[in-house]
Design a protein around this motif. Sequence first.
Motif, PDB file in Angstrom:
ATOM      1  N   GLY A 168      -6.327   7.407  -4.187  1.00  0.00           N
ATOM      2  CA  GLY A 168      -6.325   7.772  -2.783  1.00  0.00           C
ATOM      3  C   GLY A 168      -6.655   6.625  -1.849  1.00  0.00           C
ATOM      4  N   SER A 169      -7.516   5.724  -2.284  1.00  0.00           N
ATOM      5  CA  SER A 169      -7.884   4.581  -1.442  1.00  0.00           C
ATOM      6  C   SER A 169      -6.709   3.633  -1.216  1.00  0.00           C
ATOM      7  N   HIS A 170      -5.643   3.745  -2.019  1.00  0.00           N
ATOM      8  CA  HIS A 170      -4.451   2.908  -1.857  1.00  0.00           C
ATOM      9  C   HIS A 170      -3.389   3.576  -0.990  1.00  0.00           C
ATOM     10  N   VAL A 171      -3.599   4.837  -0.622  1.00  0.00           N
ATOM     11  CA  VAL A 171      -2.665   5.531   0.269  1.00  0.00           C
ATOM     12  C   VAL A 171      -3.005   5.138   1.698  1.00  0.00           C
ATOM     13  N   HIS A 172      -2.136   4.408   2.343  1.00  0.00           N
ATOM     14  CA  HIS A 172      -2.413   3.813   3.653  1.00  0.00           C
ATOM     15  C   HIS A 172      -2.835   4.874   4.664  1.00  0.00           C
ATOM     16  N   GLY A 173      -4.000   4.687   5.265  1.00  0.00           N
ATOM     17  CA  GLY A 173      -4.491   5.564   6.313  1.00  0.00           C
ATOM     18  C   GLY A 173      -5.364   6.703   5.830  1.00  0.00           C
TER      19      GLY A 173
END
Length: 389
Positions: A168-173
Motif C-alpha cells: 500500500g505504501s507504494h500506491v501513489h497518494g
Amino acid sequence: MKFDETSQGLGLRGLQIAPAQAFGAVRLVPLLKEHVREDLRLGTLEFKGRRPHAVGVRGHADAPTVAYCSYIPHAYVLRWSSDGTAVAARGAALTDKQLGLRDLGGVRVLHRMVRQEEPGALRFLPLHLSLEGFLSLHFGGPDVAWSEYSRQALSHGLSPRRERAALGSHVHGLEDAVRMFEIHERQVGALVFVADALAAMVVFPHPDDYRALHRSLVRDFFGELVYQYAILYDDVPAHRVAVREAEIADLAGLRAAVARARADWTAFTAGMAAGVLREPLRWQTVHRTGPFRLRRFMSALRPDEDNHLGEAILRDGGELEYCKTFRLSAAQVRRAFLLEKLAQHHWDLARTAEALGVEVPALLVRLRNAGFGYLLKEHVLKNLPPGAV
C-alpha cells in the motif's frame, strides 16, 4: 481449495455509507456501523525478537509437501465472547516459542495461517488467508497423465506458482490520504477507490479497532491495476448529490431531502463497489467459533469484469464484522480462469478448448502466454502452427 457455496456479494448489512473523501486519485468512502457491539474485537500481534517479520509455511490438500511462503508484516488477534459480553481489545507480543516459530536459514517459519492461541482468541494473517487460497487453486495440476503434459507438471503440479502485489505504501497518494482523512465516530471500515476503481474493502468489528488499524492500510497488498491507476490518474471528480431548494418548505422537508440524498449517494457508491457487494462470490469456511465464521471468498472469475478475493468474519445473522479484499489484475484472472477450465474438464486440452470455443493450438498459446508453458512438453509447444494465436 474447494468452495462451500456460491452466494451474493458481501452486502452492507449493519453498515452505512458516509460521504467520500478524495485526495488525488484516491477516494476513501467511510463505512459506519449502525449498532456497535462489544463481543468481538480485533487487535494486532507483533512478533517479538530481533526479526520483526516472518515467513509462513503451510502445505495443502493437493500438495501437502509443497510450502506456501510469504512476507508477513503483522498478524491479527481476534477476541470474542459467546454470550455477548464485552471483550477488551488488546494486542499481543508473543515469543518465538509461543508462536511455534523456528529458525530456518535466518528466516522465521510459522506453520499455520489460522491458529487458536487461547480460549476466546484466534490468530490469523490478514489477506494471506485469501491469497494462499488463490495460489493453491488447482495447484495439484493434471489429475490424468495426459501425454501433452511435462513430467514436472505430472509430478509436482503448478510449482512454483507466484503472483505479484504492491504494498500500500507504494500506491501513489494512498499513504497521504490515509494520514489526512477524517475518521468518523462510528467508522469501522472503508471502501478504497483508486481512479474510481474499487481497490479494496476493509471492515473491522469495532470503531476503536478501526482507529487503531486505520494506518495499516498502507501495509496491505494491492493489485497491479491499482498501482498503475494511481500513477496514471492525478485526481478524481467530485461526486455531489443535489438537494432541490424548491421542494423544501420546512424542516421535515429538509430532513426528507437529506435522506433522499444519502440514499442516492449510498446507491451510487454501492454500484461502484458492485464487484464485492452485489456480484456472486464463492465461499469457503476456514474457522468457526461461537456465532462467528471466518471465511475466504473469490469472484466467479469473469475475464471481462472486476474480480476480487478476500476474507471475512460473518455473524450467524449475516452481519459483516471483518473484511479485507484484494482486486485481481486481468492477467491474474486469466491465469485462474484457464486453470479452472482445465480442472473442470479433467485437464483434457481438447475438451477445454471446445468449452472455450477455440482450437487446441490457440489454447496452448493462451497457456504459454499466461506463464503455464512449463506444464506442457517442449515438443508440444514447438509444433504449434505459425498462425496460432
